[in-house]
Design a protein around this motif. Structure first.
Motif: not given
Ligand code: DGY
Length: 325
Positions: A238-240, A285-290, A297-299, A53-55, A76-80, A101-103
């Protein structure tokens, strides 16, 4: 590779886990929380593939803890920005993400935040729930119109373009910055490429859609807030760390800008001192793709990437093609 040994650092949709388990041995973090650093180092040991995860900070130490047999870390994120890509490449470990898939979900969420801030939804809801509403009042919770205003988009990539496309429904003027102008999108969206200063000065609403890199860290700080309109609204899904959060608290408190809608924070899950006490900010709480569809789809993508690499095939979304052997 038959029956590879896979670790997933936190539960993702069950059907994604089942798809992996149909072929391989899979272990999932049993806790409903992110792993601690020590737990992560221990959990990855001896795995052939890891879904992160991104965490999870995946650096040289984690890659070495996994061991030389490890083939892939699939985010499991677009950001890396949690990945040390160079360290993985040096070890011939593939790193992948989940773009595309999360756009829609993320762009829609940025709009949800913009609506919430401009129409003061969270503030008004708190008021009703607190039992303070005494009836219709002509001057209560006056917000801002969205239609016909100028929306600024910082970063017209996949998500930024989706966000900009939706502005058409409100007859808005779209201005944007990016590394380069995108004439095709300009034609499609009627968007205008501007420099950062023009973006800051002219946008009624500014939405950030940039990746987090050393260059974009603190893209907005005290200097930038001073350039923005007093009526401006900032949206960040996007990112904090794109935003200097302490400077944002000052800008919101001193009404240098009108409000902000934040899905992401500089030091998640902590918020800068004073931020959550301000009425002119909406924080989630960072739920944009939730969404159900998006998270599955991310999975699917993360699992597909893992299965491809374990089968000796090229994964769909490799962030370090040089890491492919
Ligand atoms: C990402 O994918 O980078 C988002 O921050 C979480 O889905």
């Amino acid at each position: 590779m038959a029956h590879a040994n896979i670790y997933v650092t936190r539960m993702i949709p069950q059907q994604n886990i089942d798809a992996l388990r149909a072929v391989h041995h899979v272990e999932v973090n049993p806790h409903d929380r992110a792993l601690t650093r020590d737990e992560l180092l221990e959990a990855v040991r001896g795995r052939d593939a890891v879904i992160t995860l991104l965490t999870d900070t995946v650096d040289a130490e984690v890659l070495d803890a996994a061991g030389p047999q490890c083939r892939i870390f699939a985010n499991y994120a677009v950001g890396f920005n949690n990945f040390d890509v160079a360290a993985a490449t040096a070890r011939k470990i593939v790193m992948t993400n989940t773009p595309g898939v999360l756009d829609d979900a993320t762009a829609a969420h940025a709009w949800a935040l913009l609506f919430a801030v401009t129409r003061r939804i969270s503030e008004a809801e708190r008021y009703v729930r607190a039992g303070r509403w005494e009836g219709w009042a002509p001057m209560a919770f006056i917000g801002q119109d969205i239609d016909h205003k100028t929306v600024g988009v910082a970063g017209l990539g996949r998500i930024g373009a989706k966000f900009a496309r939706k502005a058409k429904a409100f007859d808005m003027k779209v201005i944007y910055t990016d590394a380069h102008p995108n004439r095709m999108l300009e034609d499609e969206l009627g968007a205008t490429f501007v420099d950062k200063e023009t973006l800051l000065r002219e946008a009624d609403f500014l939405s950030l859609h940039l990746p987090l890199t050393p260059e974009t860290r603190h893209y907005l700080g005290a200097r930038e807030f001073a350039l923005m309109k007093k009526t401006a609204v900032l949206i960040n899904a996007a990112r904090g760390p794109l935003v200097d959060e302490r400077a944002l608290v000052t800008a919101l408190r001193e009404k240098m800008i009108w409000g902000a809608g934040l899905d992401v924070f500089e030091n998640e899950p902590d918020l800068a001192d004073g931020l959550s006490e301000l009425e002119n900010v909406v924080v989630v709480p960072h739920i944009a793709s939730a969404t159900i569809e998006t998270r599955i789809a991310m999975g699917n993508i993360a699992v597909g990437n893992v299965l491809s690499v374990l089968n000796g095939e090229r994964p769909q979304n490799c962030v370090n093609p040089e890491g492919l052997v």
